[in-house]
Design a protein around this motif. Structure first.
Motif, short mmCIF file in Angstrom:
data_model
loop_
_atom_site.label_atom_id
_atom_site.label_comp_id
_atom_site.label_asym_id
_atom_site.label_seq_id
_atom_site.Cartn_x
_atom_site.Cartn_y
_atom_site.Cartn_z
N LEU A 96 0.82 -1.22 0.00
CA LEU A 96 0.00 0.00 0.00
C LEU A 96 0.85 1.27 0.00
CD1 LEU A 96 -2.69 1.48 0.26
CD2 LEU A 96 -2.79 0.83 2.67
N PHE A 97 1.83 1.35 0.90
CA PHE A 97 2.66 2.57 1.01
C PHE A 97 4.14 2.18 0.99
CE2 PHE A 97 -1.14 3.57 3.83
CZ PHE A 97 -1.80 4.39 2.91
N PRO A 98 4.71 1.89 -0.20
CA PRO A 98 6.10 1.40 -0.23
C PRO A 98 7.14 2.51 -0.23
CG PRO A 98 5.13 1.26 -2.42
CD PRO A 98 4.09 1.89 -1.53
N GLY A 99 7.15 3.34 0.81
CA GLY A 99 8.10 4.45 0.89
C GLY A 99 9.49 4.00 1.29
N SER A 100 10.51 4.73 0.82
CA SER A 100 11.87 4.35 1.18
C SER A 100 12.46 5.28 2.24
CB SER A 100 12.77 4.33 -0.06
OG SER A 100 12.62 5.53 -0.78
N THR A 101 11.79 6.39 2.50
CA THR A 101 12.21 7.28 3.60
C THR A 101 10.95 7.65 4.37
OG1 THR A 101 11.81 9.29 2.33
CG2 THR A 101 14.02 8.34 2.18
N VAL A 102 11.13 8.16 5.59
CA VAL A 102 9.98 8.57 6.41
C VAL A 102 9.15 9.61 5.66
CG1 VAL A 102 9.32 9.82 8.50
CG2 VAL A 102 11.03 7.99 8.62
N GLU A 103 9.84 10.57 5.04
CA GLU A 103 9.12 11.64 4.33
C GLU A 103 8.30 11.09 3.15
OE1 GLU A 103 10.15 15.95 2.25
OE2 GLU A 103 11.63 15.04 3.58
N GLU A 104 8.92 10.17 2.40
CA GLU A 104 8.23 9.59 1.25
C GLU A 104 7.05 8.72 1.72
OE1 GLU A 104 9.38 7.34 -2.90
OE2 GLU A 104 10.30 6.56 -1.07
N GLU A 105 7.26 8.00 2.82
CA GLU A 105 6.22 7.14 3.38
C GLU A 105 4.98 7.99 3.72
OE1 GLU A 105 4.63 3.48 4.62
OE2 GLU A 105 6.42 3.89 3.45
N LEU A 106 5.21 9.10 4.42
CA LEU A 106 4.11 10.00 4.80
C LEU A 106 3.45 10.60 3.55
CD1 LEU A 106 5.77 11.65 7.90
CD2 LEU A 106 3.58 10.44 7.95
N HIS A 107 4.26 10.89 2.57
CA HIS A 107 3.75 11.46 1.31
C HIS A 107 2.75 10.50 0.67
CE1 HIS A 107 4.37 13.44 -2.78
NE2 HIS A 107 3.98 14.40 -1.98
N PHE A 108 3.13 9.20 0.60
CA PHE A 108 2.23 8.18 0.04
C PHE A 108 0.92 8.10 0.84
CE2 PHE A 108 5.96 5.56 -1.83
CZ PHE A 108 5.72 6.04 -3.11
N ILE A 109 1.06 8.15 2.17
CA ILE A 109 -0.11 8.03 3.04
C ILE A 109 -1.07 9.20 2.81
CG2 ILE A 109 -0.88 8.08 5.47
CD1 ILE A 109 1.77 6.56 6.16
N PHE A 110 -0.51 10.42 2.79
CA PHE A 110 -1.36 11.61 2.64
C PHE A 110 -1.99 11.69 1.25
CE2 PHE A 110 1.62 13.75 5.98
CZ PHE A 110 1.00 13.02 6.98
N LYS A 111 -1.27 11.20 0.25
CA LYS A 111 -1.79 11.25 -1.12
C LYS A 111 -3.06 10.40 -1.24
CE LYS A 111 0.09 11.30 -5.82
NZ LYS A 111 -1.18 10.90 -6.44
N LEU A 112 -3.09 9.28 -0.52
CA LEU A 112 -4.27 8.41 -0.59
C LEU A 112 -5.36 8.85 0.39
CD1 LEU A 112 -5.62 5.77 -1.71
CD2 LEU A 112 -4.63 4.60 0.25
N LEU A 113 -4.95 9.14 1.62
CA LEU A 113 -5.95 9.38 2.67
C LEU A 113 -6.26 10.86 2.88
CD1 LEU A 113 -4.64 6.80 5.33
CD2 LEU A 113 -6.42 6.45 3.60
N GLY A 114 -5.54 11.72 2.16
CA GLY A 114 -5.74 13.17 2.32
C GLY A 114 -4.74 13.73 3.32
N THR A 115 -4.21 14.91 3.03
CA THR A 115 -3.27 15.53 3.97
C THR A 115 -4.05 15.93 5.22
OG1 THR A 115 -2.07 16.36 2.06
CG2 THR A 115 -1.49 17.32 4.20
N PRO A 116 -3.57 15.54 6.41
CA PRO A 116 -4.35 15.83 7.62
C PRO A 116 -4.44 17.34 7.91
CG PRO A 116 -2.23 14.85 8.20
CD PRO A 116 -2.34 14.79 6.71
N THR A 117 -5.55 17.71 8.52
CA THR A 117 -5.75 19.10 8.96
C THR A 117 -6.05 19.04 10.45
OG1 THR A 117 -8.12 18.91 8.62
CG2 THR A 117 -6.83 19.71 6.74
N GLU A 118 -6.14 20.19 11.05
CA GLU A 118 -6.46 20.26 12.48
C GLU A 118 -7.81 19.58 12.76
OE1 GLU A 118 -5.03 20.87 16.13
OE2 GLU A 118 -3.91 21.27 14.30
#
Length: 395
Positions: A291-313
């Motif tokens: 689902l989220f095959p990131g190679s760095t922490v930043e890339e991993e979060l990028h994949f997550i937010f791209k699918l689930l939406g960038t979190p807001t407050e």
């Protein structure tokens, strides 16, 4: 075919089960034994051994020479340990090494055979560096697994401690979920996806009830035998969760299966750390790709937010004051529909998947709760009331 898994009640270090030390002194077995030769069955029963064990010939003879004295009194832990050692437990020569299965940072795993039962075993040989002693991960794994007896958790049969190594003897399973996916061309039958997920949740629910977190869930740590039973393995990173205030290092779960709160530096773990990984594995079984095959922490979060939406407050209270999140300055993605990415999953399956993939740990569905989700309704009710030592299903 209907599957029944019997759990062997054998404690790997020779600690006696409470049951075996509190027998009624005048049990009929003992009275009978005064007048007859002691059999393998008698010894197996007395020492809580697997039924298929082959006792050394001289062991039975010795028992009959001593007479039924051993069976006259409650068995002590020391006596049980001595007896197990005489049979061959805790000794390297009891196991024959066959093929090398894999090598990790501190351990090598071999396929082996037990001379006691003729069954295949997995031998996890942990090298002991003189200056360090046993690696803490090994000690942690041993102490946790000794207490976890469940049909969906790999069984630890024996522990062998020598000067150079610590060898853990596990039941042998044919392959892990990663190999299983490869072997079926990344297309697991949808009914088997459901069965595997249910078994994963069953094993986790058992751990979580005992305050044990796995912390390293990934397809390579889920083992599957030819009967389609799935078992949790590799508890090297697992922790028994004692006091909720305790913080742990945040460098634990393999990146692809690591939840966003941990990626963003949270050290406040609870059982929900494992539930995000369950969601990622569920998706991988259903689609055949991670689902989220990131190679760095930043890339991993990028994949997550791209699918689930960038979190807001609104969607994740407190996120705007997280330094790592603010520093990375992620684009404002809108959440995509999970169903567009999982064509083989029913609407109930997609709904359950979204309950695992919640940003905040406390919002994720628990293992226990998810077993009652309507996605599993066609497995029937009996599957929920099975004893821990069994798993029956149709493959």
């Amino acid at each position: 075919s209907e599957i029944v898994h019997e759990d062997v009640k054998m404690s790997s270090d020779g600690e006696s089960d409470p049951a075996s030390s509190s027998d009624d002194v005048q049990s009929p077995v003992r009275v009978r034994l005064r007048n007859k030769k002691i059999s393998t069955e008698d010894i197996n029963k007395r020492l809580s051994l697997p039924a298929d064990i082959r006792l050394p010939d001289d062991y039975l003879e010795k028992f009959n020479l001593i007479g039924p004295a051993l069976f006259e009194q409650p068995i002590s832990r020391r006596l049980r340990r001595v007896s197990l050692s005489e049979i061959g437990f805790g000794k390297l020569e009891t196991y024959i090494k066959l093929d090398k299965l894999g090598e990790g940072t501190y351990a090598t795993v071999y396929k082996g055979r037990s001379k006691l039962t003729e069954n295949l075993v997995a031998l996890k040989e942990i090298r002991l560096e003189h200056e360090e002693g046993a690696p803490c991960t090994a000690i942690r794994e041993v102490s946790l697994l000794k207490d976890l007896k469940h049909a969906n958790i790999v069984t630890l049969h024996d522990i062998i401690h020598t000067q150079k190594s610590l060898t853990l003897v596990f039941e042998y399973l044919d392959k892990d979920l990663k190999q299983y996916l490869d072997d079926c061309g990344n297309t697991i039958h949808v009914h088997n996806v459901k069965l595997f997920l249910f078994q994963l949740l069953r094993g986790l629910s058992y751990c979580h009830r005992r305050k044990v977190l796995h912390r390293d869930l990934k397809p390579q740590n889920l083992l599957i035998n030819e009967r389609g039973e799935l078992k949790l393995a590799d508890f090297g990173l697992a922790r028994a969760k004692s006091i909720p205030t305790k913080t742990y290092s945040n460098e634990v779960v393999t990146l692809w299966y690591r939840p966003p709160d941990i990626l963003l530096g949270s050290t406040d773990y609870s059982t929900h750390i494992d539930m995000w990984g369950v969601g990622c594995i569920f998706y991988e079984m259903a689609t055949g790709r991670p689902l989220f095959p990131g190679s760095t922490v930043e890339e991993e979060l990028h994949f997550i937010f791209k699918l689930l939406g960038t979190p807001t407050e609104q969607s994740w209270p407190g996120i705007s004051s997280n330094e790592e999140f603010v520093t990375c300055n992620y684009p404002q993605y809108r959440a995509e529909r999970l169903s567009n990415h999982t064509p083989r999953l029913s609407s109930e399956g997609v709904e359950l998947l979204s309950k695992f993939l919640q940003f905040e740990g406390k919002k994720r569905i628990s293992a226990d709760e998810s077993m009652n989700h309507c996605y599993f309704s066609n497995l029937g009710n009996r599957v929920r009331s099975l004893p821990d030592s069994k798993f029956k299903h149709n493959l």
